[in-house]
Write a protein that holds these residues in place. Sequence first.
Motif, mmCIF file in Angstrom:
data_model
loop_
_atom_site.group_PDB
_atom_site.id
_atom_site.type_symbol
_atom_site.label_atom_id
_atom_site.label_comp_id
_atom_site.label_asym_id
_atom_site.label_seq_id
_atom_site.Cartn_x
_atom_site.Cartn_y
_atom_site.Cartn_z
ATOM 1 N N GLU A 107 35.096 42.307 42.311
ATOM 2 C CA GLU A 107 36.662 41.276 42.708
ATOM 3 C C GLU A 107 37.697 42.197 42.708
ATOM 4 N N TRP A 108 38.253 40.069 44.070
ATOM 5 C CA TRP A 108 39.614 40.681 44.327
ATOM 6 C C TRP A 108 40.362 38.889 44.375
ATOM 7 N N TYR A 109 41.343 39.399 43.959
ATOM 8 C CA TYR A 109 42.185 37.915 44.269
ATOM 9 C C TYR A 109 43.546 38.342 44.609
ATOM 10 N N HIS A 110 44.149 37.446 45.067
ATOM 11 C CA HIS A 110 45.895 36.946 45.339
ATOM 12 C C HIS A 110 46.126 36.498 44.472
ATOM 13 N N THR A 111 47.559 36.890 44.301
ATOM 14 C CA THR A 111 48.314 36.662 42.959
ATOM 15 C C THR A 111 48.481 34.994 42.745
ATOM 16 N N GLY A 112 49.014 34.581 44.084
ATOM 17 C CA GLY A 112 48.722 33.387 44.289
ATOM 18 C C GLY A 112 48.194 31.920 43.805
ATOM 19 N N ARG A 113 46.699 32.385 43.730
ATOM 20 C CA ARG A 113 45.652 32.000 44.051
ATOM 21 C C ARG A 113 44.755 32.481 42.572
ATOM 22 N N ASN A 123 50.660 30.786 40.515
ATOM 23 C CA ASN A 123 50.628 31.956 40.168
ATOM 24 C C ASN A 123 50.765 32.054 38.133
ATOM 25 N N ARG A 124 49.390 32.145 38.009
ATOM 26 C CA ARG A 124 49.453 33.032 36.727
ATOM 27 C C ARG A 124 48.381 33.814 36.290
ATOM 28 N N TYR A 125 48.631 34.864 36.857
ATOM 29 C CA TYR A 125 48.537 36.649 37.168
ATOM 30 C C TYR A 125 49.321 37.089 36.510
ATOM 31 N N PRO A 126 49.055 38.133 35.195
ATOM 32 C CA PRO A 126 49.132 39.064 34.564
ATOM 33 C C PRO A 126 50.412 39.095 34.952
#
Length: 554
Positions: free
Chosen positions: A171-177, A59-62
């Motif tokens: 682009e798309w991202y899940h916060t947990g990855r 979980n290294r999201y902003p």
Amino acid sequence: MQTAHAHRPSANRNQPEFDAVVVGAGFSGLYMLHRLRQLGVTTRVYEAGGGVGGTWYWNRYPGARCDSESWVYCYSFSDEILQEWTWTERYPSQPEIERYLNYVADRLDLRRDIQFNTRVTAAAFDEATGRWLITTDAGEQVWATYFITAVGCLSADNLPAFKGLETFQGEWYHTGRWPQEGIDFTGKRVGLIGTGATGIQVAPVVAEQAEHLWVFQRTPNYAIPAHNRPLDPEFIRQLKASYGEVWEIVRRSAAGLPIEPVERSALAVSPEEQRQIYEAAWQKGGFYFLFETFNDILVNPEANETAAAFIRSKIRETVRDPEVAELLCPSDHPYGTKRPPLEHGYYEAFNRDNVTLVDVRKSPIEEITPTGIRTTDGEYPLDIIIFATGFDALTGPLTRIDIRGRGGVALAEKWVSGPRNYLGVAVHGFPNMFTITGPLSPSVLTNMPAAISQHVEWIADCIGYLRQHGYRGIEATADAEDRWVAHANEAAEQTLYPRAKSWYIGANVPGKPRVFMVYVGGLQNYRARCQEIASKGYEGFSLTPEAALAVGAG
Ligand code: NAP
């Protein structure tokens, strides 16, 4: 399900053998390894990530930051570590927690027993030998007497099945990855789906970079200001001089936090006094608002509404556009019955020209198109979509591993109607398996390292006891399990928690059974119960002597 012959997983019987296999190298796996080593138990830890940290690796999201205060969001077992390590902020950021766990791993020389970039895919109990056969995604197999899961409660990400996601050209991202290298949002049109504790941390940080941020909100949340700040040297000096007392208060508390209980009903004070108490907690910031104001917020709907109304009044004061403020005001669940988020400028972010709140309760998301998100109100063109859509919590991290106990019964099958276990740590039919902060333990209703430490120490003591007394096997009895599940359910029913469609109750994952999956009885009471059980020679467990197994295996 009974079989005529003891169930045996198929394997080459010459695979390597350890006393224990631990799955995960986050807070719990690292400490478990350390305690097992002290017992002389040979241990292999498998970790799917490329480094230590678990939740704090992925979980290294902003804006990722812990909602517990740094000085208690850590291990308490080592005075040296407590004195050597110095936190820099009231609420530690993800990079700081990751650095801390790397420091602990190095300090205790833990890495040599951890195999990184390796996911455990299966674990099967062999009845003939009383051992577990563990299989990894690299096809490796090892045997272990003890199978210990340190997989966390919020590690199996939940990505809702949005139609058309595969067609999205951005682009798309899940916060947990979140990608290791980070994402640059400069000049980008960004869509954020989800306004839980994660989305609320992400929004103000991304808003500062992005050209425009659209926050797609289905359910508004009650967020309390964190009031983060750097820690000054005098605070650190006093803290380090009085850590013993701090941990004493933590150990006495229900939530594993240095908060003394309040004995005051929200309904027993005048409206003016009530507002003053809420205001003081609001100014202090953090979980004090929930735990240090009144003792009936989580049990009495009327008391709860006083807290909820106060928070709504603060949202209306902060957000300039009254329509947006109203949309941000929650009313469909009592305050605190979903995990209460802390905020770092979340509500203020909606006063920026480049942030728009989209109400997907009123206008649901229909599909993701190649160029953005389409709701029933129209299309939002986007370069990046962030999914802060949470996790298949508590059971997901365990049931996603093919764990099979006696008779080849799958844990996922046993838990098809909700988790069943004893104390959240042991499962009938799954001997010598220990689940650190498993479902139906206090876990996520506490400051996690406090709950983790209690479980790890109890498991280590239990394994020490088994070895010292010549037992090879331990298993929760069916009766003890039934009683624990009933007790945990009853305790939850006495609170307002079941009134929210939260991940605590499985409501966020389609098809998941609606069962309250956390023990609400308080960490201090739970700890006392676990100690009592151990002191009675592990009441509610059946213990298998070495000799009995040797005969069975013959
Ligand atoms: P979450 O609380 O489950 O929130 C998920 C969000 O996504 C909710 O707002 C949910 O809306 C929304 N959502 C899910 N599916 C959707 C869909 N199909 N369409 C639109 N919206 C959808 O997940 P989270 O925010 O990642 O937090 C999970 C837990 O992680 C927290 O509760 C907390 O325990 C932990 N956490 C801890 C920290 C910390 O201390 N550092 C920080 C972040 C998270 P609904 O509410 O309508 O379902």
